[in-house]
Every structure is written in C-alpha cells, then in structure tokens.
Design a protein around this motif. Sequence first.
Motif, PDB file in Angstrom:
ATOM      1  N   VAL A  40      32.076 110.122  34.021  1.00 25.03           N
ATOM      2  CA  VAL A  40      31.436 109.089  34.848  1.00 25.03           C
ATOM      3  C   VAL A  40      31.795 107.718  34.283  1.00 25.03           C
ATOM      4  CG1 VAL A  40      29.271 108.169  35.750  1.00 25.03           C
ATOM      5  CG2 VAL A  40      29.532 110.636  35.421  1.00 25.03           C
ATOM      6  N   THR A  68      30.420 101.335  31.171  1.00 29.05           N
ATOM      7  CA  THR A  68      29.908 102.695  30.998  1.00 29.05           C
ATOM      8  C   THR A  68      29.073 102.836  29.732  1.00 29.05           C
ATOM      9  OG1 THR A  68      31.909 103.491  32.105  1.00 29.05           O
ATOM     10  CG2 THR A  68      30.577 105.125  30.964  1.00 29.05           C
ATOM     11  N   SER A 100      25.334 102.810  30.014  1.00 27.05           N
ATOM     12  CA  SER A 100      24.703 103.840  30.850  1.00 27.05           C
ATOM     13  C   SER A 100      24.302 105.064  30.039  1.00 27.05           C
ATOM     14  CB  SER A 100      25.652 104.254  31.974  1.00 27.05           C
ATOM     15  OG  SER A 100      26.787 104.921  31.451  1.00 27.05           O
ATOM     16  N   THR A 133      23.950 109.321  30.748  1.00 29.04           N
ATOM     17  CA  THR A 133      24.330 110.363  31.705  1.00 29.04           C
ATOM     18  C   THR A 133      23.756 111.709  31.279  1.00 29.04           C
ATOM     19  OG1 THR A 133      26.403 109.213  32.260  1.00 29.04           O
ATOM     20  CG2 THR A 133      26.252 111.554  32.814  1.00 29.04           C
ATOM     21  N   VAL A 161      25.349 115.953  38.029  1.00 30.21           N
ATOM     22  CA  VAL A 161      25.459 114.806  37.137  1.00 30.21           C
ATOM     23  C   VAL A 161      24.583 113.662  37.631  1.00 30.21           C
ATOM     24  CG1 VAL A 161      27.043 113.126  36.103  1.00 30.21           C
ATOM     25  CG2 VAL A 161      27.830 115.447  36.589  1.00 30.21           C
ATOM     26  N   SER A 162      23.831 113.065  36.713  1.00 31.00           N
ATOM     27  CA  SER A 162      23.034 111.872  37.013  1.00 31.00           C
ATOM     28  C   SER A 162      23.296 110.846  35.917  1.00 31.00           C
ATOM     29  CB  SER A 162      21.538 112.191  37.070  1.00 31.00           C
ATOM     30  OG  SER A 162      21.253 113.119  38.096  1.00 31.00           O
ATOM     31  N   SER A 163      23.712 109.642  36.324  1.00 34.73           N
ATOM     32  CA  SER A 163      24.029 108.598  35.352  1.00 34.73           C
ATOM     33  C   SER A 163      23.214 107.342  35.670  1.00 34.73           C
ATOM     34  CB  SER A 163      25.527 108.269  35.390  1.00 34.73           C
ATOM     35  OG  SER A 163      25.869 107.344  34.377  1.00 34.73           O
ATOM     36  N   CYS A 208      30.504 103.267  40.778  1.00 25.67           N
ATOM     37  CA  CYS A 208      30.348 104.460  39.949  1.00 25.67           C
ATOM     38  C   CYS A 208      31.480 105.419  40.303  1.00 25.67           C
ATOM     39  CB  CYS A 208      28.989 105.098  40.214  1.00 25.67           C
ATOM     40  SG  CYS A 208      28.771 106.712  39.434  1.00 25.67           S
TER      41      CYS A 208
END
Length: 240
Positions: A171, A182, A185, A187, A199-201, A214
Amino acid sequence: MRFLGRTCLIVLSLLPAVSTQRDGSSVVGSDQPLIASPGEDVTLPCHITPSLSAVNMDIRWFRENINILVHLYEDQKDQTDVQDSDYQGRTDLSKLGLLGGILSLTLRNLRPSDSGVYSCYATDGVWDGQGKTELIVRALGTQPSISMDSTQGEQTWLVCRSEGWSPEPEVIWRDRDGNNVTSLSNTTVLRVSQGLLSVSSYIKIKQQSNVFSCLVRSKTPKPDWESKLHISSEYHMFVD
C-alpha cells in the motif's frame, strides 16, 4: 566351471559403471517461481537429469517441510491415505512420465493457501535427489476505496480499503504533489474467506484542501489498483 567364472567376472566389471551413472544424476525443479490464480490447475515441474526411469523409485512431494505431504508415490503406486488432507483429490503424478524421469506434479483447483516452496524428492534406496519449485497463487483484490474514518479537532483519519488479495499487497499513499507519505500511515491485513486477504490502511491529514491517492499494488507482476480522494476545505469528498 570355466564358463561360470568368466560370467562372474563380467558382472562384477559392470557394477561400477551402473553406480557411477546413478551418482551423476540429479533431481531438478524450477529456478523461476510459478505464478497462477485461484481455481486454476498448475503443473509443478521436476525431472531427473540425465533422464532415468523413476517407475521403481519412491517419490515424495512436500511443501515447506517434510511434514506437509503433498503427494507420495511408493511401491509403484500413489499412497493417497497418507496425503495431507488439504491436497487429497487434487494431485496427479503421471505414470507415463515416470518412465522418462519426469516427476512433475499436477495440482488442481488452486487455493491461496497453496502458495509456498514445493520439494520433489526421489530415491531408489541407494541414490536420491531433491529439487524445489516455488508456487505463488496470486489474486488481484478489489478497487481500493478511500473514506473519512473520523474527525477529532484539526485532524482527520482517512482509510483506504481493499480485499481479495493474495499474497499480501503493498500500500502506497501520496499527497497532491506526488510525495510518498506512506511512512505516516498504519496498515492492517486480515485473512478472510478462502484464505484471501483484506487490507485497511489509515493516515492522518490536516484540515486543508488536498488530494490523497492510495495505491494498492501486488508484489508480483500484475496491474495495480489506485484511488484518489479530493479533499476541499469544507470536507466535500470526491472519489475517482
């Protein structure tokens, strides 16, 4: 008696040549990973070189370690009762191919969990050899979506979500100037149905007009998915 003596001498003189031929043989897998998709069939390559009949050999296919038995050919037949339950009914070893030293294994109806390094081991009780082949079962997930998760004071969390991946994707977040942010962030990756990954970021932003993108990218060659979020000063959002 003289005839028997000569016969014995001839047999003894041939034994070293047979032994040398076996010692010079080796089992070869693939030096390049195989990439396939869930539901497909794939043949894991493996052969003896120089060519040598493997009909009377014991052949064992296993994944990662010898305890995960993918396929066993022993006493000139497949021993399916000792096969790992995940592979029962999904493998095939060509008996015709064994005549020419072809040990390749067909694996049907691939699952994401099938990814890994497979070893092919053959032995005749005196000689043995082993080759390896890596299999990557790859699935391209959904188009990522970006949404505003929560607002506290002057900070806002954005979340980028995508699901249906195998193996774990990369990601990448970028701001409106194309800068890679990035590192700001967090993830998380969860395994969901059929072994696929979700996947969750999350990333924090300030209350100001900006554009965030993204990118969710496969780590093996495959088209990427990207979404952009346009944030106005009034927090009106538009997703491409």
